[in-house]
Design a protein around this motif. Structure first.
Motif, PDB file in Angstrom:
ATOM      1  N   LEU A  21       0.840  -1.197   0.000  1.00 26.53           N
ATOM      2  CA  LEU A  21       0.000   0.000   0.000  1.00 26.53           C
ATOM      3  C   LEU A  21       0.876   1.248   0.000  1.00 26.53           C
ATOM      4  CD1 LEU A  21      -2.796   1.315   0.172  1.00 26.53           C
ATOM      5  CD2 LEU A  21      -2.621   1.148   2.668  1.00 26.53           C
ATOM      6  N   ALA A  22       1.993   1.213   0.707  1.00 26.84           N
ATOM      7  CA  ALA A  22       2.887   2.369   0.742  1.00 26.84           C
ATOM      8  C   ALA A  22       3.368   2.735  -0.656  1.00 26.84           C
ATOM      9  CB  ALA A  22       4.077   2.086   1.656  1.00 26.84           C
ATOM     10  N   GLU A  23       3.671   1.741  -1.489  1.00 24.75           N
ATOM     11  CA  GLU A  23       4.104   2.006  -2.862  1.00 24.75           C
ATOM     12  C   GLU A  23       2.987   2.623  -3.688  1.00 24.75           C
ATOM     13  OE1 GLU A  23       7.155  -1.193  -4.395  1.00 24.75           O
ATOM     14  OE2 GLU A  23       5.590  -2.184  -3.199  1.00 24.75           O
ATOM     15  N   LEU A  24       1.782   2.106  -3.519  1.00 29.93           N
ATOM     16  CA  LEU A  24       0.652   2.655  -4.267  1.00 29.93           C
ATOM     17  C   LEU A  24       0.391   4.106  -3.884  1.00 29.93           C
ATOM     18  CD1 LEU A  24      -1.841  -0.351  -4.103  1.00 29.93           C
ATOM     19  CD2 LEU A  24      -0.552   0.421  -6.093  1.00 29.93           C
ATOM     20  N   VAL A  25       0.449   4.393  -2.587  1.00 33.34           N
ATOM     21  CA  VAL A  25       0.206   5.755  -2.117  1.00 33.34           C
ATOM     22  C   VAL A  25       1.311   6.693  -2.587  1.00 33.34           C
ATOM     23  CG1 VAL A  25       0.110   7.186  -0.034  1.00 33.34           C
ATOM     24  CG2 VAL A  25      -1.206   5.065  -0.147  1.00 33.34           C
ATOM     25  N   ASP A  64      -1.794  -3.177   6.418  1.00 34.99           N
ATOM     26  CA  ASP A  64      -1.010  -2.148   7.112  1.00 34.99           C
ATOM     27  C   ASP A  64      -1.887  -1.222   7.943  1.00 34.99           C
ATOM     28  OD1 ASP A  64       1.703  -2.638   5.990  1.00 34.99           O
ATOM     29  OD2 ASP A  64       0.697  -2.172   4.104  1.00 34.99           O
ATOM     30  N   ASP A  65      -1.290  -0.650   8.997  1.00 31.87           N
ATOM     31  CA  ASP A  65      -1.916   0.462   9.697  1.00 31.87           C
ATOM     32  C   ASP A  65      -1.908   1.676   8.772  1.00 31.87           C
ATOM     33  OD1 ASP A  65      -2.059  -1.217  11.853  1.00 31.87           O
ATOM     34  OD2 ASP A  65      -0.501  -0.209  13.017  1.00 31.87           O
ATOM     35  N   ILE A  66      -2.951   2.496   8.856  1.00 34.16           N
ATOM     36  CA  ILE A  66      -3.047   3.719   8.062  1.00 34.16           C
ATOM     37  C   ILE A  66      -3.234   4.894   9.014  1.00 34.16           C
ATOM     38  CG2 ILE A  66      -4.376   4.974   6.323  1.00 34.16           C
ATOM     39  CD1 ILE A  66      -5.219   2.300   5.153  1.00 34.16           C
ATOM     40  N   VAL A  67      -2.428   5.941   8.830  1.00 36.30           N
ATOM     41  CA  VAL A  67      -2.530   7.160   9.627  1.00 36.30           C
ATOM     42  C   VAL A  67      -2.795   8.322   8.690  1.00 36.30           C
ATOM     43  CG1 VAL A  67      -1.404   8.691  11.278  1.00 36.30           C
ATOM     44  CG2 VAL A  67      -0.918   6.235  11.333  1.00 36.30           C
ATOM     45  N   VAL A  68      -3.905   9.035   8.916  1.00 40.93           N
ATOM     46  CA  VAL A  68      -4.272  10.170   8.072  1.00 40.93           C
ATOM     47  C   VAL A  68      -3.907  11.453   8.807  1.00 40.93           C
ATOM     48  CG1 VAL A  68      -6.087  11.222   6.691  1.00 40.93           C
ATOM     49  CG2 VAL A  68      -6.209   8.787   7.248  1.00 40.93           C
ATOM     50  N   HIS A  69      -3.096  12.295   8.172  1.00 43.57           N
ATOM     51  CA  HIS A  69      -2.635  13.547   8.763  1.00 43.57           C
ATOM     52  C   HIS A  69      -3.432  14.717   8.194  1.00 43.57           C
ATOM     53  CE1 HIS A  69       1.170  11.975  10.613  1.00 43.57           C
ATOM     54  NE2 HIS A  69       0.937  11.007   9.737  1.00 43.57           N
ATOM     55  N   GLY A  70      -3.819  15.672   9.072  1.00 41.63           N
ATOM     56  CA  GLY A  70      -4.528  16.848   8.601  1.00 41.63           C
ATOM     57  C   GLY A  70      -3.648  17.740   7.753  1.00 41.63           C
ATOM     58  N   PRO A  71      -4.246  18.421   6.779  1.00 42.34           N
ATOM     59  CA  PRO A  71      -5.682  18.504   6.487  1.00 42.34           C
ATOM     60  C   PRO A  71      -6.144  17.516   5.412  1.00 42.34           C
ATOM     61  CG  PRO A  71      -4.534  20.173   5.228  1.00 42.34           C
ATOM     62  CD  PRO A  71      -3.477  19.417   5.997  1.00 42.34           C
ATOM     63  N   ALA A  72      -5.508  16.382   5.293  1.00 44.08           N
ATOM     64  CA  ALA A  72      -5.837  15.430   4.234  1.00 44.08           C
ATOM     65  C   ALA A  72      -7.231  14.839   4.433  1.00 44.08           C
ATOM     66  CB  ALA A  72      -4.801  14.317   4.186  1.00 44.08           C
ATOM     67  N   ALA A  73      -7.807  14.373   3.324  1.00 51.76           N
ATOM     68  CA  ALA A  73      -9.080  13.660   3.345  1.00 51.76           C
ATOM     69  C   ALA A  73      -8.883  12.301   2.690  1.00 51.76           C
ATOM     70  CB  ALA A  73     -10.155  14.455   2.594  1.00 51.76           C
ATOM     71  N   LEU A  74      -9.376  11.258   3.346  1.00 53.49           N
ATOM     72  CA  LEU A  74      -9.264   9.896   2.827  1.00 53.49           C
ATOM     73  C   LEU A  74     -10.649   9.294   2.683  1.00 53.49           C
ATOM     74  CD1 LEU A  74      -7.592   7.356   2.077  1.00 53.49           C
ATOM     75  CD2 LEU A  74      -7.637   6.752   4.515  1.00 53.49           C
ATOM     76  N   GLU A  75     -10.923   8.736   1.488  1.00 51.01           N
ATOM     77  CA  GLU A  75     -12.143   7.974   1.253  1.00 51.01           C
ATOM     78  C   GLU A  75     -11.763   6.524   0.989  1.00 51.01           C
ATOM     79  OE1 GLU A  75     -14.902   9.564  -1.578  1.00 51.01           O
ATOM     80  OE2 GLU A  75     -14.141  11.599  -1.297  1.00 51.01           O
TER      81      GLU A  75
END
Length: 230
Positions: A21-25, A64-75
């Motif tokens: 997933l890290a590579e895709l992101v 994997d664990d996922i951490v979303v940092h502001g001000p990002a938006a994840l769907e």
């Protein structure tokens, strides 16, 4: 996948296996839709989301664990998450038709911080031995048509002043914890939910504890159960 990334708003294709997933992101630009393949290999640590992305799948497992940092938006859509999803202050998180099945001792979804908004729709939580959804420090959450069964701790915990929960048309089944717990001046509104198979005299389905916490319950069904509904 395109090693050079993509133009904003594009769908990121997958061109090789295996992939993490890290590579895709890393190959996605702000606003991209990332298609998750059937096979993902675990990365070396949490995947950190710092831009607006959509993760789309037809049930693929994300380890994997996922951490979303502001001000990002994840769907997220159609994901089977076996890691932990954490939303930090100032983020927006939306998940639809996702399955959350974390390892023992890990809360599937943790949303903490002012300005953090989460919407979970038609998601399923199973096998959690700790809180399935944890909200705190001013977060705002809306849950619609989600399923929690079974669980061994409060299914949803909402705490701290300014933290609010609106949960509707969800199903809670199990005997080993509260379904919705509001504490430390938080508030919860529970509408049209079903609470089933509560055979323990210890657990109240919907409960507010500590001064200043509130729950508003309407249009719900309780039973069979030997403990209190509210």
């Amino acid at each position: 996948m395109n090693e050079q990334g993509s133009a904003a708003g594009q769908t990121v294709p997958l061109q090789r296996f295996p992939v993490s997933l890290a590579e895709l992101v890393a190959g996605a630009a702000d606003g991209d839709t990332v298609m998750i393949p059937d096979r993902l290999v675990p990365g070396s640590g949490p995947v950190r989301i710092r831009r607006n992305l959509r993760l789309v799948s037809a049930g693929a497992e994300v380890p994997d664990d996922i951490v979303v940092h502001g001000p990002a938006a994840l769907e997220m859509s159609g994901i089977t998450a076996t890691g932990v999803l954490t939303a930090l202050p100032g983020t927006r998180l939306a998940a639809r038709d996702c399955q959350f099945t974390p390892a023992p001792g890990r809360a599937p979804v943790s949303v903490v911080g002012t300005g953090c908004v989460v919407e979970l729709t038609e998601c399923r939580f199973s096998g959690a031995d700790v809180t399935a959804v944890r909200l705190g420090k001013g977060a705002v959450a809306r849950l619609r048509e989600c399923d929690f069964a079974p669980f061994m701790a409060p299914a949803i915990t909402v705490s701290n002043p300014g933290t609010t929960l609106d949960v509707s048309d969800c199903r809670f089944a199990g005997t080993s914890g509260h379904a919705v717990l509001a504490e430390d001046a938080a508030s919860a509104r529970v509408t049209g939910c079903r609470f089933e198979d509560y055979q323990s005299e210890r657990w109240t389905a919907v409960i507010a504890v500590s001064s200043g916490s509130t729950v508003d319950v309407s249009g719900c069904t309780f039973g069979p159960m030997t403990a209190h509904g509210v």
